[in-house]
Design an enzyme around this catalytic site. Structure first.
Site, PDB file in Angstrom:
ATOM      1  N   CYS A 313       0.815  -1.216   0.000  1.00  0.00           N
ATOM      2  CA  CYS A 313       0.000   0.000   0.000  1.00  0.00           C
ATOM      3  C   CYS A 313       0.848   1.265   0.000  1.00  0.00           C
ATOM      4  CB  CYS A 313      -0.939   0.000   1.207  1.00  0.00           C
ATOM      5  SG  CYS A 313      -2.209  -1.290   1.138  1.00  0.00           S
ATOM      6  N   CYS A 486      13.302   8.508  -6.694  1.00  0.00           N
ATOM      7  CA  CYS A 486      11.880   8.134  -6.712  1.00  0.00           C
ATOM      8  C   CYS A 486      11.345   8.353  -5.298  1.00  0.00           C
ATOM      9  CB  CYS A 486      11.691   6.698  -7.181  1.00  0.00           C
ATOM     10  SG  CYS A 486      12.466   5.456  -6.120  1.00  0.00           S
TER      11      CYS A 486
END
Length: 533
Positions: A313, A486
């Site tokens: 998640c 990232c």
């Protein structure tokens, strides 16, 4: 100091209130057994004693009566004094929630020093429901499929919930509301603000507190008749089997592959049914393992997936209501198994697509005769090192992969030094567009990883232009550093490998490295004002 003093006072008040609750429970038990005859005899004895006293037998002296009255007064005065001192401590600045801290204290005592209590006593046998229980559960008691017999089975059932997050919260909430006898609540993590979007048992005031205790406190407010056993810690091979054997059903609400294998193997070895759920992005799924001759987790997945292909998640996101739907479906299957209705999801996997609003069932293969753990001749007869087996951690909040050697990576501190020194370079942000819209470093060039992997010509042209611009600032430097970032430092490693495959005649000599920990490490260690998500 004020907080510590208040905590001691609360502990003393809790002790006395528990004694009172214990007396009330004993009284209720006696009344439930219908022991009215004994009460009448005691009343008659009391009247007889009064008559004997009136006839001249020894009565308490005035001094004894005074001492008794004084004792009662002292007890009342002590209780008032404790509460007054508590109020004074709170007035001096202890702004915590007194009720929640009281509940935390009770849970700490149940939890024990090591977080995993000793062997739990069996739940008491029940032959009938009380009037209060009939009223409370009346809407489900009238269901022919459940009835009184099913409700009594629920009251004698115990369920271990592994994970008190997005799936575990709605699951535990409905099990408690339905009257399951005992709920074990296991989680190693603490409540964070980012949890509140989906983990509905927790609240803002609970941030920083153990999830297992937070869930137990919330559930106790919902139904105090259920026994709650919070376990603050991760499920480990050395303790999993002992823990699982103490419960009738296990619900897997975890979010990592090692724990899924561990829970499944433990349930097979202990002979317990496992209700497993998962949710990611806008999708969810549900399976019941090791039940009614159905398969176990290893039957379907004999080998774990490569760690760099697993998304959780934190990486992929999830809509909170999706976890709520799957968690409620898990609760439904647990209640059906516990009450004797049974479950059909030992033969089917339920798939839920929230975007399409569609459910579908996928037929499962039956139990494999050659399964390593539940087969006819199992090779796994004890729990193993599942983190080594899966190549990933069971307790990391964010997935971390290692695709590059240490020399091809640099820390956020090292990058900050290069940035402050004005060293020419290109910072390449390879996050998806939806994440770049949340936050970004202003000097970064944004090209999603997928565009690099697909060799998108427009994206590569942007990269060529930026490299040429930065090379003009160098003094004939043959290679230009390209630092890739990232969110967490996983996709950036993949991007470095792609950059190294680009043709040198078009891009020149590119020295590509990734930034460890990504932008979340930048926010934690360099710029606390940078948003974390």
């Amino acid at each position: 100091m004020a907080g510590a003093a208040a905590a001691r006072l609360r502990a003393e008040i809790r002790r006395r209130e528990r004694e009172l609750r214990g007396l009330r429970e004993r009284l209720a038990a006696e009344l439930a057994r219908g022991d009215t005859a004994e009460q009448e005899e005691e009343e008659e004895d009391g009247e007889q004693e009064q008559e004997e006293g009136a006839c001249g037998l020894r009565q308490p002296s005035a001094a004894e009566l005074a001492r008794g009255d004084a004792g009662d007064a002292e007890d009342e005065e002590a209780a008032r004094g404790l509460r007054e001192r508590l109020a004074a401590e709170l007035a001096r600045g202890d702004s915590g929630d007194a009720d929640e801290e009281d509940e935390d204290g009770d849970e700490e005592e149940q939890e024990g020093a090591l977080g995993f209590p000793a062997e739990l006593p069996p739940l008491p046998a029940r032959e009938a429901l009380s009037a209060a229980e009939i009223l409370r559960y009346s809407r489900q008691l009238v269901l022919p499929e459940l009835g009184v017999r099913g409700q009594l089975r629920l009251a004698r059932s115990s369920v271990l919930v592994v994970g008190c997050g997005g799936l575990g919260c709605p699951l535990a909430q409905y099990l408690a509301a339905a009257g399951v006898g005992r709920l074990g609540l296991l989680d190693h993590d603490v409540v964070e603000t980012s949890n509140l979007q989906r983990q509905v048992l927790h609240g803002e005031a609970r941030c920083g507190r153990p999830k297992a205790r937070s869930a137990a406190a919330a559930l106790r407010r919902l139904n105090s008749a259920v026994q709650y056993v919070p376990y603050r810690g991760a499920l480990r091979p050395r303790s999993a089997l002992r823990l699982v054997r103490q419960y009738d059903i296990v619900a897997d609400c975890s979010d990592n592959v090692p724990t899924r294998y561990l829970v499944s193997d433990a349930c097979v070895l202990a002979g317990k049914p496992l209700v497993s759920g998962s949710a990611l992005r806008l999708e969810g799924q549900l399976v019941v393992y090791n039940y009614g001759g159905g398969p176990c987790y290893r039957c379907l997945f004999p080998q774990p997936p490569p760690p760099d292909t697993v998304t959780n998640c934190a990486d992929g996101g999830v809509l909170g209501v999706v976890t709520g739907i799957i968690g409620c479906l898990q609760a439904l299957e647990v209640l059906k198994i516990a009450s004797g209705m049974g479950s059909s999801f030992n033969q089917y996997m339920l798939m839920f697509d929230a975007l399409e609003g569609r459910f579908r069932n996928i037929k499962l293969r039956p139990r494999k005769a050659d399964c390593a753990v539940c087969g006819d001749k199992p090779s796994i007869t004890c729990l193993q090192d599942y983190e080594a087996f899966c190549g990933s951690s069971a307790t990391d909040k964010c997935r971390a992969v290692r695709l590059l050697p240490g020399g091809d990576r640099l820390s956020v501190q090292q990058y900050k030094e290069l940035l402050d020194a004005g060293v020419p370079h290109v910072l390449l942000d390879v996050r998806p567009p939806v994440e770049a819209e949340i936050c970004r470093l202003p000097h970064a060039l944004h090209i999603p990883l997928r565009s690099l992997e697909q060799r998108d010509e427009q994206a590569l042209q942007l990269l060529r232009e930026r490299i040429c611009e930065e090379k003009q600032r160098t003094d004939g430097q043959s290679s230009l550093p390209v630092y890739v970032v990232c969110k967490l430092g996983n996709d950036s490693q993949k991007a470095v490998k792609v950059l190294r495959e680009l043709p040198a005649e078009e891009f020149g000599s590119v020295l590509a490295k990734d930034i460890k920990g990504g932008l979340m490490a930048w926010a934690a260690k360099i710029d606390p004002t940078f948003p974390q998500y």
